[in-house]
Design a protein around this motif. Structure first.
Motif, PDB file in Angstrom:
ATOM      1  N   TYR A   1     -23.742 -10.404  24.871  1.00  0.00           N
ATOM      2  CA  TYR A   1     -24.513 -11.248  23.975  1.00  0.00           C
ATOM      3  C   TYR A   1     -24.999 -10.438  22.774  1.00  0.00           C
ATOM      4  O   TYR A   1     -24.967 -10.877  21.644  1.00  0.00           O
ATOM      5  CB  TYR A   1     -25.699 -11.834  24.727  1.00  0.00           C
ATOM      6  N   ARG A   2     -25.403  -9.200  23.069  1.00  0.00           N
ATOM      7  CA  ARG A   2     -25.986  -8.380  22.005  1.00  0.00           C
ATOM      8  C   ARG A   2     -24.961  -8.027  20.932  1.00  0.00           C
ATOM      9  O   ARG A   2     -25.322  -7.652  19.824  1.00  0.00           O
ATOM     10  CB  ARG A   2     -26.560  -7.085  22.599  1.00  0.00           C
ATOM     11  N   TYR A   3     -23.689  -8.109  21.289  1.00  0.00           N
ATOM     12  CA  TYR A   3     -22.628  -7.764  20.345  1.00  0.00           C
ATOM     13  C   TYR A   3     -22.764  -8.540  19.050  1.00  0.00           C
ATOM     14  O   TYR A   3     -22.499  -8.036  17.971  1.00  0.00           O
ATOM     15  CB  TYR A   3     -21.279  -8.065  21.006  1.00  0.00           C
ATOM     16  N   PHE A   4     -23.212  -9.788  19.169  1.00  0.00           N
ATOM     17  CA  PHE A   4     -23.297 -10.626  17.982  1.00  0.00           C
ATOM     18  C   PHE A   4     -24.621 -10.469  17.254  1.00  0.00           C
ATOM     19  O   PHE A   4     -24.897 -11.153  16.300  1.00  0.00           O
ATOM     20  CB  PHE A   4     -23.055 -12.076  18.377  1.00  0.00           C
ATOM     21  N   HIS A   5     -25.445  -9.584  17.753  1.00  0.00           N
ATOM     22  CA  HIS A   5     -26.717  -9.323  17.070  1.00  0.00           C
ATOM     23  C   HIS A   5     -26.807  -7.870  16.675  1.00  0.00           C
ATOM     24  O   HIS A   5     -27.851  -7.261  16.743  1.00  0.00           O
ATOM     25  CB  HIS A   5     -27.885  -9.700  17.985  1.00  0.00           C
ATOM     26  N   ARG A   6     -25.687  -7.305  16.284  1.00  0.00           N
ATOM     27  CA  ARG A   6     -25.672  -5.864  16.049  1.00  0.00           C
ATOM     28  C   ARG A   6     -26.420  -5.472  14.792  1.00  0.00           C
ATOM     29  O   ARG A   6     -27.003  -4.425  14.699  1.00  0.00           O
ATOM     30  CB  ARG A   6     -24.236  -5.360  15.941  1.00  0.00           C
ATOM     31  N   GLY A   7     -26.357  -6.340  13.786  1.00  0.00           N
ATOM     32  CA  GLY A   7     -27.081  -6.023  12.563  1.00  0.00           C
ATOM     33  C   GLY A   7     -26.255  -5.178  11.626  1.00  0.00           C
ATOM     34  O   GLY A   7     -25.137  -4.752  11.915  1.00  0.00           O
ATOM     35  N   GLN A   8     -26.842  -4.913  10.467  1.00  0.00           N
ATOM     36  CA  GLN A   8     -26.114  -4.258   9.380  1.00  0.00           C
ATOM     37  C   GLN A   8     -25.853  -2.789   9.644  1.00  0.00           C
ATOM     38  O   GLN A   8     -24.911  -2.223   9.131  1.00  0.00           O
ATOM     39  CB  GLN A   8     -26.940  -4.338   8.100  1.00  0.00           C
ATOM     40  N   SER A   9     -26.721  -2.167  10.442  1.00  0.00           N
ATOM     41  CA  SER A   9     -26.689  -0.717  10.494  1.00  0.00           C
ATOM     42  C   SER A   9     -25.628  -0.190  11.443  1.00  0.00           C
ATOM     43  O   SER A   9     -25.498   1.012  11.608  1.00  0.00           O
ATOM     44  CB  SER A   9     -28.052  -0.197  10.925  1.00  0.00           C
ATOM     45  N   VAL A  10     -24.876  -1.094  12.083  1.00  0.00           N
ATOM     46  CA  VAL A  10     -23.898  -0.637  13.064  1.00  0.00           C
ATOM     47  C   VAL A  10     -22.756   0.098  12.367  1.00  0.00           C
ATOM     48  O   VAL A  10     -22.255  -0.339  11.330  1.00  0.00           O
ATOM     49  CB  VAL A  10     -23.370  -1.845  13.853  1.00  0.00           C
TER      50      VAL A  10
END
Lengths: 530, 802
Positions: free
Chosen positions: A372-381
């Motif tokens: 689930y967290r994969y889609f909330h990685r954000g810009q800094s990944v």
């Protein structure tokens, strides 16, 4: 591809500053300037001696006037003050376990205090003249070493309050001394008779030194370097490094101070204790107000700092977190270096248990598309190796004044730049307005408050050499064009007065410089003729 | 001999029917550019004077799209008919009048409109060269011309003070001209003949018009005026051209008794309008002007969209037959190809930058061109750029942004790049830019050094020096051959030598600092220094101190010698090749060209000449001088100097008699240089040549390269047209992107299973299929039939492949 043909928007850039060749800081000078300085002002007189306790958390003591103050290494504030002295305190020294402190004063008395209760435990009375230094030998809890203006170095039995040895080799005031870090029996002393003497208590004859080194100047401070084989002595404008094992050979003479070097101490550079990167430096301070860092391995001065007063004493904490400097006008500059909490902890833990890493860090699992967290990685990944990167054309960052200039709203652009507190940008906006032929219109359109802002800016920066050619002209124009408004407003009048005083100051400076030039130029002419 | 540097924007360009070629009038030729690569592919040579219009014969049916015929008109009084795919001239018609503009409305009419008459008529705007007896001569004439029978029809439609540009309606029914604040529109007769009477109407306005355009389908005309207003008349000429219906209605906005239903005004542009065009479907109006912004107006609502920061005044907007492509011509000799519905700039075709007119205060500081030995010239442009232009290829190499500032074309010029200098190998460039002060505040002179990273002439900024000579401007810059050293001179009596330290000798520095630093300063008797030059081997530096020439040792910065006095302040200095002579050009009222002997410190010989430029050949003892002819010679109308105002003289240093001379036009502001042209060695003369080519660039930035020593064979070598076949990749859009181009449908051929045309859809139709708005796709009714046909066709093609 397509963007390359479109003519770009150029944000306003201030003029480039010349970069000086030494501007790039070496890691070492970055280290030395990372000590955030904390001032302790209003001590009554000069600070001749500062000393650190050898046990954590390494409190330090500073002697000034007829008192001795203990400081906390965390807050760098005074914690306690010992006042039971009859004369000016000249020197102090912690015992190696940090529970006792010995202090000498100019009446010739040496007192030993309990650090916790601050009660005097012993009074050593033998010196007939002012005592200049007192020192506990390294890892020796029973004896004490002292020297004074009577030219005699005394070796004390502290418990019995009696002198074991009188060493009478010096022909002038003994000013300093240090005990060897490798042997509790040998020590060096320095005196105004230009001599550094190495003593050994095991040698029976009390008047003959084991070794004698001639510094060439009255010696202000002397120091064993951590290896125990080298000795540094400070006197006159120079710091000299001697090799004791090699028979007292002079290794190097560091002469970068302009006035007398008053004190030296050992500084450490490196991350933690026991770190292989740890290196030792000699910190020296002088009456010229400079603190210099001398790398005696490479025989090079690696850093230099200026303080506003003549410096008398320097000390560096054994955990290399605090550096304290005392001046002649009663100010202590204590500098503390920020250490990462983690590093500190791990060293403490390692010290305690003697183990490396005992608990494994829980590794963060790699994100996968099924999470689930994969889609909330954000810009800094960070992109992984196989990812296809879609590059976006870099956006031109426009400041507020740029946006106004783009819309041809010149007055707003100037006001916005004035509000931003960056003089370079204000000057850049003014230059752009000149290029657009809109500056004068802009000035005439400013309302009173904005005019005040502009005058405030001009007051601050009109004499800065980089901008003065432009800004002095601007000052004249502003006064010419807005004379009526300025006359009607008291606030603006005050600002104009400020500008005037700045200009007058600058004129005085210029006159002074011209005088100096007048003095120098004939000398240069003569030097050139030869 | 190579000619080049012509203006691409003298008249509006034209697209070929398949929109893959762009025909641009360049001087006396028409250059054909590929719209995909932006490179020149061919040129039409045949006219002897400026080509003033080019008209591509439109395709009457989709099948004839590949036809490439065009008409051109020229100031030499001829009209030519070309097949530009070959390219060759098919027909040449002599009109005997200089033609300034030509339209052929009949070509634009669709066959359904009217049955084609046998004769083709053109309307030309020509200059009447016979009439001069009237007090106020009307030299412009608007006439009808029968192209088929090639004679001028009897009627002169209108006489004007100047020859005017004719604008024609895209449907070919009307054409019109502007005449101060009047708009005159004629209706093309349905049945063309030599004597057909043309009806006309006049529309009035209070301001001077600058441009007009007709709507493609409706009876609607738009015109722009010099104040930036756009006027749109709807239903013009209903009374005169159409059937008279209602007379009593009020016509809002229409001035006086003009024949139009209504007139509305739009005002956005702050300055005069140069461009007005309707989109091909008539829904949008494009306008642009001096401020360099293309505005797209939605015709029904008046809503605007912008393409800003083009950076130069717009001159022409041309729509192509391909709905996704259009072009804008800019005043800085640049043609931009636009991707249409969303106004993206696809390609830019850049010619040599045209000269700009700097304000008076700059005039004294500016100096011409910088050449390097390989035939590259660096030119200063108005928008603070330096253009690096290859003389041999007649093509822009790169452009360097000298001053990072947003250029507003309509504004007063206050920041100018005044000097540009290239080192001899072209690896280092220096520029000087000046910002004029506003009432004595904020003037700035800035010297910049640029280094070229590699062979591709991309210059990168190396060093910036603010105010190199305090508040004085820099009068000249010169580079030392073979050594990274430069000299700048100033009016405040000092010169500075600059050296480049490349940072190799400093080991301990973390970042090697490479940059130009001042090495030495010198002055001579507090005289203003005006020019400087290094000798060919770099051992001697000559600096002109007002009227004297001082010679210096650049390494030790010592004065070596002083050469006597000239009559005026020296403007230019040049060492002559390997010889011991130096040539100086001085200005002032007694301008002089003088040659000095450096070993004897004496003047060798001199002329009283007003010299514009001096160039010397490195390998011989010759030098060339561009001199302006004195006024008396020009006015005396001597036959040898008709229309010429300058002369190029080639001297050998030993004797004062010129070896050769050529008279030239527009010499003022011109430049001269010797270039080595190794690439052309085998082209021009196979033998070994000792001398370089001489390059002359005139005040209009047109240039010519020639061999000065055998001028007998002034054979015109056209510029090498570099074709790049790999880049000629076709890109399909809309329907074609999905299914490939439709073949000419031939039933018989199709029945034979082996069709020669293999149709494969373009590989990635999804990239381009949605690139346009829906109106760029073919209508659904047409698409459906074609779609099915294509499906039928696809199968045999695929079978054949497998």
């Amino acid at each position: 591809m397509e963007e390359t043909f479109v003519s770009k928007t150029f944000p306003l850039k201030p003029k480039l500053k010349p970069t000086s060749k030494t501007s790039s800081k070496t890691p070492e000078s970055r280290y030395w300037s990372s000590f955030k300085t904390h001032e302790t002002p209003n001590l009554i007189s000069s600070v001749p001696s500062i000393t650190f306790s050898g046990v954590a958390p390494h409190p330090f003591a500073a002697a000034y006037s007829a008192s001795l103050s203990l400081f906390s290494p965390q807050t760098l504030e005074r914690t306690h003050t010992i006042n039971s002295f009859r004369d000016v305190v000249s020197s102090a020294s912690f015992r190696c376990d940090g529970s006792l402190i010995a202090a000498s004063d100019l009446s010739g008395l040496i007192q030993v205090f309990d650090v916790k209760t601050r009660t005097p435990l012993r009074k050593l009375r033998s010196h007939t003249r002012p005592v200049r230094f007192v020192k506990y030998p390294f890892l020796d809890k029973l004896h004490l070493l002292s020297g004074g203006d009577d030219g005699i170095v005394k070796y004390w039995d502290v418990a019995g309050e009696n002198v074991i040895l009188d060493l009478k080799g010096h022909k002038d005031y003994v000013r300093c001394g240090d005990c060897s870090p490798v042997s509790s029996d040998s020590f060096v002393t320095g005196s105004y008779d230009h001599a550094v003497k190495l003593w050994d208590v095991r040698v029976g004859d009390g008047n003959r030194a084991v070794m004698e080194l001639n510094h060439g100047n009255p010696i202000e401070d002397v120091l064993f370097l951590p290896s125990g084989g080298l000795v540094a002595s400070a006197g006159g404008n120079s710091v000299k490094v001697w090799d004791l094992i090699g028979g007292g050979k002079l290794l190097y003479s560091m002469e970068s101070h302009n006035k007398t070097v008053t004190s030296i101490c050992i500084g450490r550079i490196g991350k933690e204790i026991g770190d292989e990167w740890m290196q030792y430096r000699i910190l020296s301070v002088g009456l010229d107000g400079y603190m210099k860092v001398f790398d005696y391995a490479n025989l090079k001065v690696t850093h230099s700092m200026r303080y506003p007063a003549p410096l008398l004493s320097v000390a560096f904490s054994p955990d290399s977190k605090v550096r304290v400097i005392g001046t002649s006008n009663g100010i202590i500059y204590a500098g503390k270096r920020k250490v990462k909490e983690g590093a500190e902890e791990s060293s403490a833990v390692g010290g305690f248990l003697g183990l490396g890493s005992f608990s494994e860090q829980p590794k963060s699992r790699a994100l996968r598309p099924s999470f689930y967290r994969y889609f909330h990685r954000g810009q800094s990944v960070k992109p992984s190796k196989g990812d296809f990167l879609v590059m976006q054309a870099k956006k031109v960052k426009l400041a507020e004044h740029d946006k106004f200039l783009k819309k041809f709203r010149h007055r707003e652009a100037l006001v916005s730049a004035l509000g931003k507190n960056n003089p370079e940008n204000v000057v850049a906006v003014v230059e752009e307005l000149v290029a657009r032929r809109k500056l004068l219109k802009c000035i005439s359109n400013l309302d009173l408050e904005e005019l005040g802002q502009l005058l405030m800016f001009l007051h601050k920066y009109c004499t800065v050499p980089r901008h003065s050619a432009l800004l002095m002209g601007l000052v004249k124009k502003v006064i010419d064009m807005r004379a009526e408004d300025i006359r009607n407003s008291d606030k603006l009048k005050g600002l104009i007065r400020n500008v005037k005083s700045t200009v007058q100051e600058e004129i005085l400076i210029q006159q002074g410089l011209q005088e100096i030039q007048g003095i120098i130029s004939p000398l240069l002419k003569m030097a050139g003729r030869r | 001999m190579i000619r080049g540097g012509r203006s691409y924007v003298s008249t509006s360009p034209a697209f070929s029917n398949d929109a893959k070629r762009l025909l641009v009038c360049t001087g006396s030729t028409v250059s054909i550019f590929s719209t995909l690569t932006g490179l020149q592919v061919a040129s039409l040579d045949g006219h002897t004077a400026l080509v003033t219009s080019v008209i591509v014969v439109p395709a009457s049916s989709p099948g004839s799209r590949i036809l490439c015929y065009c008409w051109t008109s020229s100031l030499d009084g001829t009209i030519c008919y070309w097949d530009f795919s070959v390219p060759e001239m098919i027909k040449k018609i002599d009109v005997h009048l200089p033609i300034f503009s030509m339209v052929i409305p009949t070509l634009l009419k669709t066959p359904a409109d009217s049955e084609r008459s046998s004769d083709l008529y053109a309307y030309i705007s020509a200059q009447n060269i016979n009439k001069s007896e009237r007090p106020k001569p009307l030299i412009g004439q608007l006439r009808k011309f029968n192209l088929t029978k090639s004679f001028i029809g009897g009627i002169t439609l209108k006489e004007t003070q100047r020859p005017e540009i004719i604008t024609v309606c895209p449907s070919g029914r009307f054409f019109g001209i502007l005449s101060k604040n009047k708009l005159i529109i004629w209706k093309v007769p349905d049945k063309e003949s030599d004597q057909a009477i043309l009806k006309k109407i006049v529309l009035h306005h209070t301001k001077k018009f600058s441009v007009l355009a007709f709507h493609p389908s409706q009876r609607l005309v738009a015109a722009g005026d010099v104040t930036g207003r756009i006027l749109i008349w709807r239903g013009f000429g209903n009374r005169t051209f159409g059937k008279p219906m209602k007379y009593d209605e009020d016509n809002p906005g229409v001035r006086g008794d003009d024949d139009a239903e209504s007139c509305s005004t739009w005002h956005w542009h702050p300055t005069d309008i140069n461009v007005i065009a309707f989109s091909s479907d008539g829904a949008y109006l494009y306008s642009g002007g001096t401020e360099g912004v293309l505005v797209v107006w939605q015709l029904d609502t008046g809503k605007k969209k912008f393409l800003p920061r083009i950076g130069s005044p717009l001159l022409y907007f041309v729509d192509s037959p391909d709905p996704t492509l259009a072009s804008i011509s800019c005043a800085d000799n640049r043609i931009l190809l636009l991707k249409m519905p969303y106004l993206g700039i696809m390609k830019s075709i850049s010619g040599i930058k045209l000269p700009f007119y700097a304000p008076e205060a700059f005039k004294v500081m500016c100096a011409g061109y910088a050449f390097d030995r390989a035939g590259v010239v660096a030119l200063r442009t108005e928008d603070f750029h330096v253009q690096i232009y290859s003389l041999l290829d007649d093509r822009e190499i790169s452009e360097v942004v000298v001053c990072e500032r947003n250029h507003q074309p309509a504004d007063e010029i206050t920041v100018v790049v005044t000097l540009v200098t290239l080192s001899q190998d072209g690896s280092v460039m220096s520029t000087v830019e000046v910002r004029l002060p506003e009432e004595d505040i904020g003037g700035l002179t800035c010297l910049k050094f640029w280094t070229s990273t590699s062979q591709n002439n991309q210059f990168e900024l190396s060093t910036v020096i603010y105010e190199p000579h305090r508040d004085s401007h820099v009068s000249s810059v010169a580079f030392r051959p073979n050594r990274p050293m430069a000299v700048t001179t100033s009016e405040i009596c000092d010169f500075k030598l600059w050296v480049c330290n490349d940072g190799t000798h400093r080991k301990n520095e973390l970042k090697p600092s490479s940059g130009w630093v001042c090495y030495a300063v010198g002055s001579y008797k507090r005289r203003p220094l005006t020019a400087a030059a290094f000798s060919g081997d770099g051992s001697v530096l000559a600096v002109a101190a007002d009227t004297a020439i001082t010679l210096w040792d650049p390494d030790r910065n010592e004065l070596v010698g002083v050469l006597g006095n000239t009559l005026g302040p020296i403007k230019a200095l040049s060492f002559i090749g390997q010889s011991e002579y130096i040539v100086a050009a001085s200005g002032g009222p007694k301008s002089q060209l003088s040659v000095w002997n450096m070993s004897q410190f004496t003047i060798s010989w001199s002329y009283m000449l007003q010299v514009e430029a001096v160039a010397s050949d490195q390998n011989s003892s010759t030098f060339a001088v561009l001199a302006l002819l004195p006024k008396s010679v020009i006015q005396s109308k001597e036959t040898t100097f008709v229309g010429r105002d300058g002369i190029i003289l080639l001297f050998d240093v030993k004797q004062p008699q010129p070896v050769a001379s050529w008279s030239v036009t527009k010499a003022e502001g011109g430049g001269l240089a010797f270039v080595e042209a190794n690439q052309l060695e085998d082209d021009i003369s196979p033998g070994t040549r000792k001398h370089g080519l001489l390059a002359f660039i005139n005040g209009q930035h047109e240039y010519v390269l020639f061999d000065p020593f055998n001028d007998q064979e002034l054979v015109e070598h056209s510029v090498l047209v570099r074709k790049s076949p790999a880049a000629e990749e076709t890109v399909y859009a809309g329907y074609a992107s999905l299914y490939g181009e439709l073949p000419e449908f031939d039933w018989k051929k199709n029945q034979k299973a082996a069709s020669e045309v293999v149709i494969m859809p373009s590989e990635r139709p999804w990239e381009t299929i949605f690139s346009g708005s829906s109106h760029t796709l073919p209508p659904l009714t047409k698409l459906c039939g074609a779609f099915l046909e294509a499906l039928l066709q696809k199968r045999p093609a695929a079978v054949e492949k497998s």
